[in-house]
Design a protein around this motif. Structure first.
Motif, PDB file in Angstrom:
ATOM      1  N   ASP A 107       0.840  -1.199   0.000  1.00  0.00           N
ATOM      2  CA  ASP A 107       0.000   0.000   0.000  1.00  0.00           C
ATOM      3  C   ASP A 107       0.873   1.245   0.000  1.00  0.00           C
ATOM      4  O   ASP A 107       1.793   1.359   0.817  1.00  0.00           O
ATOM      5  CB  ASP A 107      -0.907  -0.006   1.227  1.00  0.00           C
ATOM      6  CG  ASP A 107      -2.004   1.047   1.120  1.00  0.00           C
ATOM      7  OD1 ASP A 107      -2.875   0.900   0.253  1.00  0.00           O
ATOM      8  OD2 ASP A 107      -1.985   2.005   1.914  1.00  0.00           O
ATOM      9  N   GLN A 108       0.592   2.162  -0.920  1.00  0.00           N
ATOM     10  CA  GLN A 108       1.294   3.443  -0.967  1.00  0.00           C
ATOM     11  C   GLN A 108       0.268   4.539  -0.686  1.00  0.00           C
ATOM     12  O   GLN A 108      -0.435   5.013  -1.585  1.00  0.00           O
ATOM     13  CB  GLN A 108       1.948   3.652  -2.336  1.00  0.00           C
ATOM     14  CG  GLN A 108       3.288   4.379  -2.282  1.00  0.00           C
ATOM     15  CD  GLN A 108       3.269   5.677  -1.494  1.00  0.00           C
ATOM     16  OE1 GLN A 108       2.336   6.463  -1.558  1.00  0.00           O
ATOM     17  NE2 GLN A 108       4.308   5.925  -0.724  1.00  0.00           N
ATOM     18  N   PRO A 109       0.153   4.967   0.579  1.00  0.00           N
ATOM     19  CA  PRO A 109      -0.918   5.909   0.939  1.00  0.00           C
ATOM     20  C   PRO A 109      -0.819   7.263   0.248  1.00  0.00           C
ATOM     21  O   PRO A 109      -1.846   7.885  -0.042  1.00  0.00           O
ATOM     22  CB  PRO A 109      -0.764   6.050   2.460  1.00  0.00           C
ATOM     23  CG  PRO A 109       0.010   4.860   2.898  1.00  0.00           C
ATOM     24  CD  PRO A 109       0.904   4.510   1.760  1.00  0.00           C
ATOM     25  N   TYR A 110       0.387   7.735  -0.027  1.00  0.00           N
ATOM     26  CA  TYR A 110       0.545   9.076  -0.595  1.00  0.00           C
ATOM     27  C   TYR A 110       0.037   9.132  -2.033  1.00  0.00           C
ATOM     28  O   TYR A 110      -0.630  10.091  -2.434  1.00  0.00           O
ATOM     29  CB  TYR A 110       2.015   9.496  -0.529  1.00  0.00           C
ATOM     30  CG  TYR A 110       2.257  10.906  -1.006  1.00  0.00           C
ATOM     31  CD1 TYR A 110       1.878  12.002  -0.234  1.00  0.00           C
ATOM     32  CD2 TYR A 110       2.865  11.144  -2.233  1.00  0.00           C
ATOM     33  CE1 TYR A 110       2.099  13.302  -0.673  1.00  0.00           C
ATOM     34  CE2 TYR A 110       3.095  12.434  -2.675  1.00  0.00           C
ATOM     35  CZ  TYR A 110       2.705  13.505  -1.891  1.00  0.00           C
ATOM     36  OH  TYR A 110       2.926  14.792  -2.333  1.00  0.00           O
ATOM     37  N   THR A 111       0.341   8.109  -2.831  1.00  0.00           N
ATOM     38  CA  THR A 111      -0.129   8.081  -4.214  1.00  0.00           C
ATOM     39  C   THR A 111      -1.515   7.450  -4.338  1.00  0.00           C
ATOM     40  O   THR A 111      -2.135   7.516  -5.405  1.00  0.00           O
ATOM     41  CB  THR A 111       0.845   7.294  -5.105  1.00  0.00           C
ATOM     42  OG1 THR A 111       0.889   5.922  -4.673  1.00  0.00           O
ATOM     43  CG2 THR A 111       2.233   7.900  -5.063  1.00  0.00           C
ATOM     44  N   GLY A 112      -1.981   6.829  -3.262  1.00  0.00           N
ATOM     45  CA  GLY A 112      -3.289   6.196  -3.284  1.00  0.00           C
ATOM     46  C   GLY A 112      -3.330   4.879  -4.028  1.00  0.00           C
ATOM     47  O   GLY A 112      -4.400   4.435  -4.446  1.00  0.00           O
ATOM     48  N   GLU A 113      -2.189   4.225  -4.170  1.00  0.00           N
ATOM     49  CA  GLU A 113      -2.115   2.948  -4.877  1.00  0.00           C
ATOM     50  C   GLU A 113      -2.084   1.792  -3.881  1.00  0.00           C
ATOM     51  O   GLU A 113      -1.349   1.837  -2.899  1.00  0.00           O
ATOM     52  CB  GLU A 113      -0.874   2.888  -5.762  1.00  0.00           C
ATOM     53  CG  GLU A 113      -0.884   3.902  -6.890  1.00  0.00           C
ATOM     54  CD  GLU A 113       0.430   3.921  -7.624  1.00  0.00           C
ATOM     55  OE1 GLU A 113       0.457   3.590  -8.816  1.00  0.00           O
ATOM     56  OE2 GLU A 113       1.451   4.262  -6.991  1.00  0.00           O
ATOM     57  N   ARG A 114      -2.856   0.767  -4.170  1.00  0.00           N
ATOM     58  CA  ARG A 114      -2.891  -0.421  -3.319  1.00  0.00           C
ATOM     59  C   ARG A 114      -2.840  -1.659  -4.211  1.00  0.00           C
ATOM     60  O   ARG A 114      -3.656  -1.814  -5.118  1.00  0.00           O
ATOM     61  CB  ARG A 114      -4.146  -0.428  -2.451  1.00  0.00           C
ATOM     62  CG  ARG A 114      -4.243  -1.619  -1.511  1.00  0.00           C
ATOM     63  CD  ARG A 114      -5.386  -1.428  -0.522  1.00  0.00           C
ATOM     64  NE  ARG A 114      -5.122  -0.293   0.359  1.00  0.00           N
ATOM     65  CZ  ARG A 114      -6.013   0.212   1.213  1.00  0.00           C
ATOM     66  NH1 ARG A 114      -7.224  -0.314   1.287  1.00  0.00           N
ATOM     67  NH2 ARG A 114      -5.695   1.239   1.991  1.00  0.00           N
ATOM     68  N   PHE A 115      -1.877  -2.535  -3.935  1.00  0.00           N
ATOM     69  CA  PHE A 115      -1.661  -3.749  -4.699  1.00  0.00           C
ATOM     70  C   PHE A 115      -1.981  -4.932  -3.789  1.00  0.00           C
ATOM     71  O   PHE A 115      -1.406  -5.052  -2.699  1.00  0.00           O
ATOM     72  CB  PHE A 115      -0.212  -3.834  -5.174  1.00  0.00           C
ATOM     73  CG  PHE A 115       0.250  -2.642  -5.964  1.00  0.00           C
ATOM     74  CD1 PHE A 115       0.303  -2.686  -7.345  1.00  0.00           C
ATOM     75  CD2 PHE A 115       0.631  -1.462  -5.321  1.00  0.00           C
ATOM     76  CE1 PHE A 115       0.731  -1.577  -8.082  1.00  0.00           C
ATOM     77  CE2 PHE A 115       1.065  -0.359  -6.045  1.00  0.00           C
ATOM     78  CZ  PHE A 115       1.101  -0.416  -7.433  1.00  0.00           C
ATOM     79  N   ILE A 116      -2.889  -5.811  -4.231  1.00  0.00           N
ATOM     80  CA  ILE A 116      -3.381  -6.903  -3.395  1.00  0.00           C
ATOM     81  C   ILE A 116      -3.205  -8.218  -4.133  1.00  0.00           C
ATOM     82  O   ILE A 116      -3.510  -8.321  -5.333  1.00  0.00           O
ATOM     83  CB  ILE A 116      -4.870  -6.711  -3.053  1.00  0.00           C
ATOM     84  CG1 ILE A 116      -5.095  -5.361  -2.364  1.00  0.00           C
ATOM     85  CG2 ILE A 116      -5.378  -7.841  -2.163  1.00  0.00           C
ATOM     86  CD1 ILE A 116      -6.561  -4.997  -2.209  1.00  0.00           C
ATOM     87  N   GLY A 117      -2.719  -9.237  -3.428  1.00  0.00           N
ATOM     88  CA  GLY A 117      -2.580 -10.551  -4.027  1.00  0.00           C
ATOM     89  C   GLY A 117      -2.999 -11.642  -3.067  1.00  0.00           C
ATOM     90  O   GLY A 117      -2.633 -11.636  -1.892  1.00  0.00           O
ATOM     91  N   ALA A 118      -3.791 -12.581  -3.550  1.00  0.00           N
ATOM     92  CA  ALA A 118      -4.216 -13.763  -2.806  1.00  0.00           C
ATOM     93  C   ALA A 118      -4.704 -14.776  -3.835  1.00  0.00           C
ATOM     94  O   ALA A 118      -4.735 -14.495  -5.042  1.00  0.00           O
ATOM     95  CB  ALA A 118      -5.325 -13.425  -1.808  1.00  0.00           C
ATOM     96  N   ALA A 119      -5.084 -15.958  -3.379  1.00  0.00           N
ATOM     97  CA  ALA A 119      -5.586 -16.971  -4.302  1.00  0.00           C
ATOM     98  C   ALA A 119      -6.808 -16.440  -5.051  1.00  0.00           C
ATOM     99  O   ALA A 119      -7.795 -16.039  -4.437  1.00  0.00           O
ATOM    100  CB  ALA A 119      -5.943 -18.241  -3.534  1.00  0.00           C
TER     101      ALA A 119
END
Length: 249
Positions: A107-119
């Motif tokens: 999670d990059q709060p300043y740029t507002g980017e969130r990368f999520i990985g799971a099955a």
């Protein structure tokens, strides 16, 4: 947890009054009040919602759980970048079981980017909306983009191994911390090679990259979730090519 950590961190980012303590007597490994407050914020969420799970965090003592699950937390991965004002740091959250992470968030709060990985889930959200994550395919080693955080990489032996790969690729870049792994999952780059990592540095990136179709191992091709030497690649073919150059390091 990512929301709570971001709320704790952002008031300190690019603040003229932010100081940093050094965790090393010989060298510089900074920690700030933002690191500590963000980890406490995440631990408070877990205490309320997942009280039976264990916790492994960078800034505070581990918590033993009874569920067989452990949350692996790095409140600010890239504190050197954070205190320098670059938006390449991130909040790392992984949920780990016996064989490694099964869920990861970068999670990059300043740029507002969130990368999520799971099955069954590989997704990023950000200013441009939501999209699925997918690593690149079909890039030969001599056309690959390689990242690492520190130019010196690790020991002289580890540096030599890295340079064997770096000498074969099209472009080598430095200094991105966890953001490099996010870029790999998003299909922007091809390789990340690092050494001297801890479990909390790498478990979230492993889960995100694997969900997006990439491969992450140590430099011998074994599991990397305990840290140490890490090779992350966009696909199996590229991983094999880089691994062949690293194995003797």
């Amino acid at each position: 947890m990512a929301d709570a950590a971001g709320a704790a961190i952002l008031p300190y980012f690019r603040s003229a009054t932010l100081g940093a303590d050094n965790k090393l007597e010989d060298g510089f490994d900074p920690v700030t009040v933002a690191d500590r407050e963000a980890e406490l914020a995440m631990r408070a969420v877990l205490a309320q919602l997942r009280p039976d799970d264990g916790i492994l965090g960078e800034e505070f003592a581990p918590v033993e759980g009874s569920s067989g699950r452990t949350w692996v937390l790095d409140p600010i991965d890239g504190t050197r970048g954070f205190i320098s004002g670059t938006p390449t740091w991130g909040v790392l959250i992984a949920m780990s079981e016996a064989d490694g992470p099964v869920l990861g968030v970068i999670d990059q709060p300043y740029t507002g980017e969130r990368f999520i990985g799971a099955a069954g889930l590989a997704q990023m959200t950000g200013p441009q909306g939501a999209r699925d994550l997918a690593t690149r395919n079909g890039t030969a080693l001599d056309q690959a983009i390689l990242f690492t955080t520190f130019p010196e990489v690790g020991t002289p032996e580890e540096r030599a191994g890295f340079e064997r790969v770096s000498g074969k690729v099209r472009l080598t870049r430095y200094g991105m911390d966890c953001y490099a792994y996010a870029l790999l999952a998003a299909g922007q780059i091809d390789l990340v090679i690092e050494a001297g990592l801890n479990a909390y540095d790498v478990q979230a990136p492993i889960a995100v990259i694997q969900a997006a179709g990439g491969v992450v191992t140590d430099w011998q091709g074994g599991p990397a979730h305990e840290g140490g030497r890490v090779l992350a690649a966009a696909n199996a073919e590229l991983h094999a090519a880089a691994l062949a150059l690293l194995k003797n390091s």
